[in-house]
Design a protein around this motif. Structure first.
Motif, mmCIF file in Angstrom:
data_model
loop_
_atom_site.group_PDB
_atom_site.id
_atom_site.type_symbol
_atom_site.label_atom_id
_atom_site.label_comp_id
_atom_site.label_asym_id
_atom_site.label_seq_id
_atom_site.Cartn_x
_atom_site.Cartn_y
_atom_site.Cartn_z
ATOM 1 N N LEU A 134 0.822 -1.200 0.000
ATOM 2 C CA LEU A 134 0.000 0.000 0.000
ATOM 3 C C LEU A 134 0.855 1.247 0.000
ATOM 4 N N SER A 135 1.765 1.350 0.958
ATOM 5 C CA SER A 135 2.652 2.514 1.019
ATOM 6 C C SER A 135 3.862 2.204 1.873
ATOM 7 N N LEU A 136 4.983 2.718 1.442
ATOM 8 C CA LEU A 136 6.206 2.728 2.236
ATOM 9 C C LEU A 136 6.615 4.161 2.525
ATOM 10 N N SER A 137 6.275 5.053 1.596
ATOM 11 C CA SER A 137 6.743 6.436 1.668
ATOM 12 C C SER A 137 5.979 7.288 2.660
ATOM 13 N N SER A 138 4.714 6.924 2.945
ATOM 14 C CA SER A 138 3.867 7.785 3.771
ATOM 15 C C SER A 138 3.138 6.980 4.842
ATOM 16 N N SER A 139 3.239 7.435 6.075
ATOM 17 C CA SER A 139 2.512 6.817 7.184
ATOM 18 C C SER A 139 1.197 7.537 7.463
ATOM 19 N N TRP A 140 0.830 8.467 6.568
ATOM 20 C CA TRP A 140 -0.372 9.272 6.774
ATOM 21 C C TRP A 140 -1.622 8.398 6.692
ATOM 22 N N GLY A 141 -2.350 8.265 7.800
ATOM 23 C CA GLY A 141 -3.635 7.576 7.800
ATOM 24 C C GLY A 141 -3.554 6.074 7.563
ATOM 25 N N ASN A 142 -2.379 5.469 7.731
ATOM 26 C CA ASN A 142 -2.293 4.023 7.562
ATOM 27 C C ASN A 142 -1.199 3.458 8.468
ATOM 28 N N GLY A 143 -1.343 2.187 8.800
ATOM 29 C CA GLY A 143 -0.339 1.532 9.624
ATOM 30 C C GLY A 143 0.576 0.625 8.819
ATOM 31 N N LEU A 161 -1.565 7.077 20.333
ATOM 32 C CA LEU A 161 -1.151 7.419 18.982
ATOM 33 C C LEU A 161 -1.876 6.512 18.007
ATOM 34 N N GLY A 162 -2.714 7.108 17.152
ATOM 35 C CA GLY A 162 -3.444 6.294 16.175
ATOM 36 C C GLY A 162 -4.430 7.128 15.390
ATOM 37 N N THR A 163 -4.586 6.789 14.122
ATOM 38 C CA THR A 163 -5.571 7.435 13.267
ATOM 39 C C THR A 163 -6.975 7.128 13.775
ATOM 40 N N TYR A 164 -7.912 8.035 13.562
ATOM 41 C CA TYR A 164 -9.294 7.807 13.998
ATOM 42 C C TYR A 164 -9.869 6.561 13.337
ATOM 43 N N SER A 165 -10.559 5.763 14.124
ATOM 44 C CA SER A 165 -11.304 4.614 13.626
ATOM 45 C C SER A 165 -12.596 4.524 14.421
#
Length: 361
Positions: free
Chosen positions: A8-17, A186-190
């Motif tokens: 999914l992503s390596l470059s960005s930790s925005w909104g994902n784990g 620490l965690g994105t809203y869920s």
């Protein structure tokens, strides 16, 4: 070993784990001398929030469409192993392309296993088709325990193996900063985590206005009533996670409902906080005792009163015990060793099948 990962992503930790999960694992692979190529689908929301555009442990490339993957066909064909991750955009098409062109071991890495299986049962999974599961040589699962048998029995996986998240202990370590908070999260809203966060942190904060709390993460609705003693941070970049944890006497681990139901689904935050020697208070779920020993390396809480009692404990011994366990068993290097063993097992059985076919001819 040459490994190609389409995640999914390596470059960005925005909104994902996913990003920090891959970073720890692939750092461990690099430390052990392996060569890794990570292919990431270029998406605006990640491109605008990249916090690791040039990793030092692997080669990172971007693609705009499934068709553009042809640029790396030779590397995929020549790799010892190719891994496709959960939630990859156009995942079924990406999986078909990999399964067609890869000559080495093929694997699916599910960092969202309970969610994935529920979606597959409803016929609404956008990143994986049921018929693809049996075509991968191994299904790596974020979740361990009984669900692994289910993946093989009910979904036809050739082999299902646990591959929990981990912490990059070279980057996640205690730093010398003033303590700012008694309890942080620490965690994105869920939506399904929010009731637990309300019960274990916000209710506790209202009961103890003399204590200091923090919640860091993106996408929280403006309708949430934050107590005055809860500091809100919109985003904490991974490079600042160690300082965030080190500024907390305790930090809170909150697990999604699907993960609790499945059990054996430790969050990466659990490992990262422990690697920083920060004491963790967690909600309760099956299998947590296999990760960190309750009462020794972690405290469990069901209510705000449990959290209040935990906050009166000495965090230092808990943090030290968690640190030792994570360095030994839950580091990126430990996960890399595990991945090596499982991929070599796949290669061994593949060679055995080829030999049997040659003998039969």
């Amino acid at each position: 070993m040459k490994l190609v990962v389409l995640g999914l992503s390596l470059s960005s930790s925005w909104g994902n784990g996913h990003a920090t999960t891959y970073r720890a694992l692939l750092s461990g692979m690099a430390e052990r001398g392996h060569e890794v190529l990570f292919l990431e689908r270029s998406k605006p929301w990640y491109a605008d929030h990249r916090d690791l555009a040039d990793p030092d442990f692997c080669r990172l490339e971007y693609y705009d469409s499934v068709g553009e993957l042809e640029r790396w066909r030779a590397e995929v064909s020549g790799a010892d192993a190719v891994m496709v991750g959960s939630y990859v955009p156009d995942g079924p098409a990406v999986g078909d392309w990999v399964l067609h062109h890869a000559h080495g071991a093929t694997c699916f890495y599910d960092i969202d296993t309970p969610v994935t299986l529920a979606q597959l049962e409803r016929g609404r999974c956008e990143f994986l088709r049921i018929d693809q599961i049996a075509r991968y040589d191994v299904y790596f699962s974020f979740t361990g325990g009984p669900v692994l048998d289910r993946i093989e029995r009910d979904f036809g996986a050739q082999r299902a193996r646990p591959l929990h998240c981990s912490a990059d202990v070279a980057r996640y370590r205690k730093v010398n900063v003033p303590q700012r908070w008694d309890l942080s999260y620490l965690g994105t809203y869920s939506a399904d985590r929010q009731p637990t966060l309300e019960r274990l942190l916000l209710e506790t904060a209202r009961m103890r206005p003399d204590r200091r709390f923090a919640v860091a993460g993106a996408q929280y609705p403006s309708s949430i009533d934050w107590p005055d003693n809860v500091e809100r941070l919109e985003h904490v970049a991974p490079r600042d996670h160690p300082a965030f944890y080190s500024a907390s006497r305790f930090t809170l681990n909150v697990t999604r409902a699907d993960m609790i139901a499945a059990g054996w689904s430790p969050s990466i935050r659990l490992f990262e906080a422990g690697a920083c020697s920060t004491a963790v208070i967690s909600d309760r779920w099956p299998g947590i005792e296999d990760i960190l020993t309750p009462g020794q390396a972690i405290l469990l809480a069901d209510s705000a009163n449990d959290v209040l009692a935990a906050l009166d404990a000495d965090p230092e011994p808990l943090g030290r015990a968690a640190h030792v366990r994570i360095v030994q068993e839950h580091s990126g290097t430990a996960r890399a060793r595990q991945l090596e063993r499982d991929l070599r097992d796949v290669a061994y059985h593949s060679q055995q099948r080829q030999s049997e076919r040659l003998i039969a001819q």
